[in-house]
Design a protein around this motif. Structure first.
Motif, PDB file in Angstrom:
ATOM      1  N   UNK A   1       4.629  -2.903 -11.317  1.00  9.99           N
ATOM      2  CA  UNK A   1       3.865  -2.168 -12.331  1.00  9.99           C
ATOM      3  C   UNK A   1       2.392  -2.533 -12.228  1.00  9.99           C
ATOM      4  N   UNK A   2       1.590  -1.681 -12.834  1.00 10.22           N
ATOM      5  CA  UNK A   2       0.168  -1.924 -12.974  1.00 10.22           C
ATOM      6  C   UNK A   2      -0.276  -1.301 -14.291  1.00 10.22           C
ATOM      7  N   UNK A   3      -1.514  -1.515 -14.678  1.00 14.96           N
ATOM      8  CA  UNK A   3      -1.969  -0.987 -15.961  1.00 14.96           C
ATOM      9  C   UNK A   3      -3.439  -0.607 -15.903  1.00 14.96           C
ATOM     10  N   UNK A   4      -3.844   0.146 -16.914  1.00 16.32           N
ATOM     11  CA  UNK A   4      -5.254   0.448 -17.119  1.00 16.32           C
ATOM     12  C   UNK A   4      -5.510   0.270 -18.609  1.00 16.32           C
TER      13      UNK A   4
ATOM     14  N   UNK B   1       0.815  -1.214   0.000  1.00 22.33           N
ATOM     15  CA  UNK B   1       0.000   0.000   0.000  1.00 22.33           C
ATOM     16  C   UNK B   1       0.852   1.269   0.000  1.00 22.33           C
ATOM     17  N   UNK B   2       2.135   1.154   0.347  1.00 19.70           N
ATOM     18  CA  UNK B   2       3.001   2.340   0.381  1.00 19.70           C
ATOM     19  C   UNK B   2       3.679   2.596  -0.963  1.00 19.70           C
ATOM     20  N   UNK B   3       3.502   1.705  -1.925  1.00 22.17           N
ATOM     21  CA  UNK B   3       4.127   1.852  -3.232  1.00 22.17           C
ATOM     22  C   UNK B   3       3.513   3.031  -3.976  1.00 22.17           C
ATOM     23  N   UNK B   4       4.378   3.931  -4.445  1.00 25.52           N
ATOM     24  CA  UNK B   4       3.934   5.057  -5.278  1.00 25.52           C
ATOM     25  C   UNK B   4       4.228   4.715  -6.722  1.00 25.52           C
ATOM     26  N   UNK B   5       3.234   4.876  -7.585  1.00 21.72           N
ATOM     27  CA  UNK B   5       3.451   4.610  -9.006  1.00 21.72           C
ATOM     28  C   UNK B   5       3.411   5.912  -9.793  1.00 21.72           C
ATOM     29  N   UNK B   6       3.988   5.855 -10.972  1.00 16.98           N
ATOM     30  CA  UNK B   6       3.961   6.987 -11.885  1.00 16.98           C
ATOM     31  C   UNK B   6       3.686   6.463 -13.292  1.00 16.98           C
ATOM     32  N   UNK B   7       3.162   7.337 -14.118  1.00 18.93           N
ATOM     33  CA  UNK B   7       2.766   6.990 -15.485  1.00 18.93           C
ATOM     34  C   UNK B   7       4.009   6.739 -16.336  1.00 18.93           C
TER      35      UNK B   7
END
Length: 72
Positions: free
Chosen positions: A33-36, A4-10
């Protein structure tokens, strides 16, 4: 459970084939990583939205960009 502390960026918006290769390379490098992905209804109402948007661990975005350059 995800950190939950992970910050993601585009990282960017990619066609499906490129997104799959990039995701595999990110996993191999150990970059979170994650995606939309946009569905058919979204495409009807927002013509500029296409493909897959990938988001990565903000602390490793430069490394992820290098991976994109190699993979594409």
């Amino acid at each position: 459970m995800a950190d939950q502390s992970l910050r993601t960026t585009y990282l960017g918006q990619f066609v499906h084939e490129d997104a799959e290769r990039i995701a595999a390379a990110l996993e191999e490098a150990g970059i979170a990583w994650t995606y939309k992905e946009f569905g058919r209804l979204t495409k009807l109402f927002f013509a500029g939205d296409w493909g897959v948007r990938i988001f990565v661990d903000a602390s490793r975005v430069e490394e992820a960009r290098q991976i994109v350059s190699r993979v594409r």
